[in-house]
Design an enzyme around this catalytic site. Structure first.
Site, PDB file in Angstrom:
ATOM      1  CG  ASP A 175       3.262  -5.235 -22.214  1.00 13.20           C
ATOM      2  OD1 ASP A 175       2.689  -5.994 -23.017  1.00 13.20           O
ATOM      3  OD2 ASP A 175       4.214  -4.500 -22.531  1.00 13.20           O
ATOM      4  CG  HIS A 195      -1.650   1.306   1.403  1.00 15.92           C
ATOM      5  ND1 HIS A 195      -2.416   1.870   0.402  1.00 15.92           N
ATOM      6  CD2 HIS A 195      -1.736   2.153   2.468  1.00 15.92           C
ATOM      7  CE1 HIS A 195      -2.957   2.991   0.836  1.00 15.92           C
ATOM      8  NE2 HIS A 195      -2.562   3.191   2.084  1.00 15.92           N
ATOM      9  CG  HIS A 202      -6.977   5.219   1.407  1.00 14.42           C
ATOM     10  ND1 HIS A 202      -7.323   4.174   2.254  1.00 14.42           N
ATOM     11  CD2 HIS A 202      -5.700   5.528   1.714  1.00 14.42           C
ATOM     12  CE1 HIS A 202      -6.292   3.903   3.045  1.00 14.42           C
ATOM     13  NE2 HIS A 202      -5.294   4.704   2.738  1.00 14.42           N
ATOM     14  CG  HIS A 258      -0.873   7.422   0.774  1.00 10.19           C
ATOM     15  ND1 HIS A 258      -2.149   7.903   0.950  1.00 10.19           N
ATOM     16  CD2 HIS A 258      -0.722   6.433   1.689  1.00 10.19           C
ATOM     17  CE1 HIS A 258      -2.747   7.247   1.941  1.00 10.19           C
ATOM     18  NE2 HIS A 258      -1.890   6.349   2.401  1.00 10.19           N
ATOM     19  CE1 TYR A 289       8.537  -9.302 -22.399  1.00  5.42           C
ATOM     20  CE2 TYR A 289       8.746 -10.501 -20.340  1.00  5.42           C
ATOM     21  CZ  TYR A 289       9.063  -9.411 -21.128  1.00  5.42           C
ATOM     22  OH  TYR A 289       9.904  -8.457 -20.666  1.00  5.42           O
TER      23      TYR A 289
END
Length: 235
Positions: free
Chosen positions: A119, A94, A168, A96, A231
């Site tokens: 991709d 997580h 958020h 910001h 790939y």
């Protein structure tokens, strides 16, 4: 306890700083040992420069601290909800970060405008709905996890590795903690590209950005992630 996982999660948290995804203490990474059902996560409010592997608390999926003197991240309940809902997730990040958070604050998902996006993501990177006052004033962090689960459950956490939380910021995940940070890095780059694309397209179109064609999107996504992926090296 879980010394190797602690080292991995510590390294993943350091990557947030190295990749300019966090300032101050605005972010966290966790990892889970599925065999024991225990989670290692960054402690709450501890500066990255002061962090070491031994500082990382260990807790179970009910949120009980099993080892460690530091209080776990304030986002712990969100991480635990995702681990409980999606057994394929091995690590969660997580942040910001600037551009991904900008989309989250606008309450907007990130559209697929080009092959860089395709991709890594099979379509729009969604943003959750607004949380209700009851959800916000109740078990907020747990409910944050629940709205992410609600948002991505149809497509699946094994295929979509990112979600924006309304007002958020972004959460990303992967098979382990390092992969979850890699997803956060790509998400931020894609968000910046999308932001710039919309500015440029808006200059010539009152309708804003035009998503890339579905055929091109799936061609790039499936060559890397589909059952017949081409790939990389076969061995």
């Amino acid at each position: 306890m879980l010394e190797n996982l602690k080292k991995e999660v510590y390294r993943a948290n350091m990557m947030l700083v190295e990749r300019n995804l966090v300032i101050n203490t605005w972010g966290n990474v966790s990892g889970i040992d599925r065999e024991s059902g225990l989670v290692v996560i960054k402690p709450s409010g501890v500066e990255y420069s002061d962090l070491s592997p031994i500082d990382l608390p260990v807790l179970d999926l009910d949120g009980n601290v099993i080892e460690g003197s530091y209080k776990p991240s304030s986002d712990t309940a969100t991480h635990l909800a995702l681990y409980s809902a999606f057994p394929e997730i091995g690590g969660i990040t997580h942040t910001h970060s600037l551009y991904a958070t900008s989309f989250a604050q606008a309450g907007r998902g990130i559209k697929a405008y080009g092959t860089t996006h395709a991709d890594y993501f099979p379509g729009i990177i969604p943003c959750t709905r607004k949380m209700t006052p009851q959800e916000i004033n109740g078990e907020y962090e747990l409910n944050t996890g629940k709205v992410i689960i609600e948002t991505i459950s149809e497509i699946g956490a094994d295929k979509l590795h990112a979600c924006l939380v309304y007002s958020h910021g972004p959460f990303t995940w992967g098979k382990n903690a390092i992969e979850s940070v890699d997803a956060a890095v790509v998400l931020e780059v894609v968000a910046q590209m999308a932001f710039n694309t919309e500015i440029l397209q808006t200059a010539v179109s009152a309708n804003g950005g035009i998503p890339m064609g579905q055929d091109l999107l799936l061609r790039h996504f499936n060559r890397k992630h589909g059952p017949n992926a081409t790939y990389g090296q076969n061995n």
